[in-house]
Motif scaffolding. Structure first.
Motif, PDB file in Angstrom:
ATOM      1  N   ALA A 252       0.830  -1.208   0.000  1.00 51.27           N
ATOM      2  CA  ALA A 252       0.000   0.000   0.000  1.00 51.27           C
ATOM      3  C   ALA A 252       0.865   1.259   0.000  1.00 51.27           C
ATOM      4  O   ALA A 252       0.562   2.235  -0.687  1.00 51.27           O
ATOM      5  CB  ALA A 252      -0.913  -0.002   1.224  1.00 51.27           C
ATOM      6  N   LEU A 253       1.958   1.231   0.757  1.00 50.35           N
ATOM      7  CA  LEU A 253       2.799   2.423   0.852  1.00 50.35           C
ATOM      8  C   LEU A 253       3.607   2.624  -0.429  1.00 50.35           C
ATOM      9  O   LEU A 253       3.857   3.752  -0.846  1.00 50.35           O
ATOM     10  CB  LEU A 253       3.718   2.334   2.076  1.00 50.35           C
ATOM     11  N   ARG A 254       3.989   1.509  -1.083  1.00 54.41           N
ATOM     12  CA  ARG A 254       4.684   1.624  -2.372  1.00 54.41           C
ATOM     13  C   ARG A 254       3.754   2.216  -3.419  1.00 54.41           C
ATOM     14  O   ARG A 254       4.165   3.046  -4.232  1.00 54.41           O
ATOM     15  CB  ARG A 254       5.148   0.244  -2.853  1.00 54.41           C
ATOM     16  N   ALA A 255       2.475   1.769  -3.392  1.00 54.77           N
ATOM     17  CA  ALA A 255       1.507   2.177  -4.411  1.00 54.77           C
ATOM     18  C   ALA A 255       1.035   3.617  -4.220  1.00 54.77           C
ATOM     19  O   ALA A 255       0.556   4.253  -5.152  1.00 54.77           O
ATOM     20  CB  ALA A 255       0.310   1.244  -4.378  1.00 54.77           C
TER      21      ALA A 255
ATOM     22  N   GLU B 222      -2.323   6.315   8.632  1.00 54.69           N
ATOM     23  CA  GLU B 222      -1.667   6.663   7.375  1.00 54.69           C
ATOM     24  C   GLU B 222      -0.576   7.698   7.610  1.00 54.69           C
ATOM     25  O   GLU B 222       0.529   7.586   7.081  1.00 54.69           O
ATOM     26  CB  GLU B 222      -2.719   7.244   6.425  1.00 54.69           C
ATOM     27  N   ALA B 223      -0.911   8.715   8.429  1.00 55.29           N
ATOM     28  CA  ALA B 223       0.062   9.769   8.722  1.00 55.29           C
ATOM     29  C   ALA B 223       1.292   9.189   9.389  1.00 55.29           C
ATOM     30  O   ALA B 223       2.428   9.492   9.021  1.00 55.29           O
ATOM     31  CB  ALA B 223      -0.572  10.839   9.617  1.00 55.29           C
ATOM     32  N   ILE B 224       1.047   8.313  10.380  1.00 58.11           N
ATOM     33  CA  ILE B 224       2.170   7.737  11.115  1.00 58.11           C
ATOM     34  C   ILE B 224       3.052   6.900  10.185  1.00 58.11           C
ATOM     35  O   ILE B 224       4.270   7.045  10.166  1.00 58.11           O
ATOM     36  CB  ILE B 224       1.657   6.837  12.276  1.00 58.11           C
ATOM     37  N   GLU B 225       2.403   6.030   9.409  1.00 56.37           N
ATOM     38  CA  GLU B 225       3.187   5.093   8.596  1.00 56.37           C
ATOM     39  C   GLU B 225       3.791   5.726   7.350  1.00 56.37           C
ATOM     40  O   GLU B 225       4.854   5.331   6.892  1.00 56.37           O
ATOM     41  CB  GLU B 225       2.337   3.864   8.230  1.00 56.37           C
ATOM     42  N   LYS B 226       3.096   6.703   6.769  1.00 59.96           N
ATOM     43  CA  LYS B 226       3.590   7.288   5.516  1.00 59.96           C
ATOM     44  C   LYS B 226       4.428   8.529   5.749  1.00 59.96           C
ATOM     45  O   LYS B 226       5.453   8.731   5.123  1.00 59.96           O
ATOM     46  CB  LYS B 226       2.401   7.724   4.645  1.00 59.96           C
ATOM     47  N   ALA B 227       3.943   9.406   6.621  1.00 57.59           N
ATOM     48  CA  ALA B 227       4.547  10.733   6.696  1.00 57.59           C
ATOM     49  C   ALA B 227       5.615  10.853   7.772  1.00 57.59           C
ATOM     50  O   ALA B 227       6.321  11.847   7.826  1.00 57.59           O
ATOM     51  CB  ALA B 227       3.456  11.781   6.916  1.00 57.59           C
ATOM     52  N   ASN B 228       5.739   9.840   8.639  1.00 56.83           N
ATOM     53  CA  ASN B 228       6.818   9.896   9.625  1.00 56.83           C
ATOM     54  C   ASN B 228       8.054   9.235   9.015  1.00 56.83           C
ATOM     55  O   ASN B 228       8.039   8.044   8.722  1.00 56.83           O
ATOM     56  CB  ASN B 228       6.404   9.173  10.913  1.00 56.83           C
ATOM     57  N   PRO B 229       9.145  10.004   8.821  1.00 63.83           N
ATOM     58  CA  PRO B 229      10.312   9.456   8.133  1.00 63.83           C
ATOM     59  C   PRO B 229      10.979   8.289   8.872  1.00 63.83           C
ATOM     60  O   PRO B 229      11.770   7.562   8.269  1.00 63.83           O
ATOM     61  CB  PRO B 229      11.271  10.652   8.043  1.00 63.83           C
TER      62      PRO B 229
END
Lengths: 263, 263
Positions: A252-255, B222-229
């Motif tokens: 999901a994160l890749r897409a 989503e914010a935690i998993e995607k936007a946190n480097p």
């Protein structure tokens, strides 16, 4: 346990003065004359502090009520020795984290003229620091009728919340309850020291849960994972679900278009 | 926020009346004249209940203090619109779960004559049911000096525990705190309904932790998993440790002599 109230004439024999045996001695000393057996070389001082009379396994086995608080690894051996020494009419209770196999062993090895109750106090010294009132204990009647008196004692005198159940129902639910707690604790402890500063309420609860089981004897985890017939299913399911969540998240994160811009 | 005590002359503009925007309105209405913007079609009733004046994003951007409580997905767009409408000397605060990327966006897009503070209240409606006193908030000063007054207001007037930090330190710690809580919650929720009867204290704590985050908006995860480097590292480590624990356990249990006899 013939008389529920303080009865110094009823003798209680505790087999094993580990964490739980000690806790039991502490809370039961005011109701019974306690004798205990523990093969460790350095229990004399401990027994003195607890006010229990240290003696042989044979003598302990002749008590009116025998509480088995020995490790799973020596359980069968201990029950065999109790079987040849116990008095007719005795009440034998175990306190391990699993119930199906130990209750089969007790029913198989102990004579027909003793009562048998398999129990699992759902607490240890960690959760009993402010007393045991309101804490939970699972009780499985195995042989004889004295479980009713025992349940009354646990409820009315000790103030415990008693769940009367079968060994199968107990192990099925405990496989999830204890299995998951210990698996999660083991994974998180391997992550290293957990943050304590910028924490949320839910993370604080998680940390507290872990700290409660992290000092449990290795035998507890071993008992849950090896001796609970339902543990393997729960364990596999937990790890399979973690693996599939991991794959889904990576995909999901890749897409996601957001991924490229970094926010 | 020029005057810390009740000052109906300081206007507060809230962008986004989601779970957190509502909580903010509820606790700040007694200190500020609040106007709010939310693009959802059905916020009129909600705004009336909260006693906030619903208006355009342009008008909200002209408040003395602007609180951005919009989802991560629309964050950059919202900041661009605030940038063209805000007054010199305004204070702009965001409240998202990650801080590195949002604070870069705010510093980049907003004019030099406004003050900027990136914040992360480490609580939501779930943990604020009995008030917000003592709850934690991370505050990162980004531009200007008014963070000092804000910190004083949060501490003295709202009674919050304020952690002044940098966006990098925040995201590193939050990646562990929030990342782990949500990953564990997601795995356990997939296991199905958790037992509630034969539970230990530690399992009850675990269940409570999960129930606190299970209704969080998907945007939070989503914010935690995607936007946190730092989230990816934490996530991979968690899943790798789970996988290696799984392998170790299977090997140990296969090798164990106890396994064959079933106890």
């Amino acid at each position: 346990m013939n008389n529920i109230s303080k009865n110094q004439n009823t003798s209680l024999g505790i087999v094993g003065l580990g964490a739980f045996g000690q806790l039991a001695a502490l809370h039961l000393a005011q109701y019974f004359e306690i004798m205990a057996y523990d093969p460790s070389p350095d229990v004399a001082k401990l027994a003195k502090q607890l006010g229990v009379h240290l003696t042989s396994l044979h003598s302990v086995s002749q008590a009116d009520v025998i509480l088995i608080a020995a490790p799973v690894s020596s359980f069968e051996q201990v029950v065999s020795e109790i079987a040849v020494a116990c008095k007719p009419g005795a009440l034998v209770i175990d306190v391990g984290s699993v119930k199906v196999v130990p209750s089969e062993i007790m029913r198989w090895l102990l004579p027909d003229n003793v009562d048998i109750v398999a129990s699992h106090p759902l607490f240890g010294p960690q959760s009993a620091t402010t007393g045991i009132k309101g804490l939970k204990i699972a009780v499985c009647p195995i042989q004889g009728k004295r479980h009713a008196r025992l349940v009354a004692f646990l409820r009315k005198i000790l103030g415990l919340t008693v769940i009367v159940t079968t060994p199968e129902d107990h192990d099925q639910e405990a496989a999830v309850v204890q299995g998951l707690t210990h698996l999660i604790a083991k994974v998180l402890l391997r992550m290293g020291p957990l943050p304590t500063r910028m924490t949320t309420k839910s993370f604080d609860l998680l940390s507290e849960a872990i700290s409660m089981v992290q000092h449990d004897a290795p035998e507890v985890f071993e008992a849950i994972e090896k001796a609970n017939p339902y543990a393997e299913t729960v364990r596999r399911r937990f790890f399979d679900l973690a693996a599939s969540l991991s794959e889904e998240l990576e995909a999901a994160l890749r897409a996601s278009p957001n991924n490229e811009s970094g926010h």
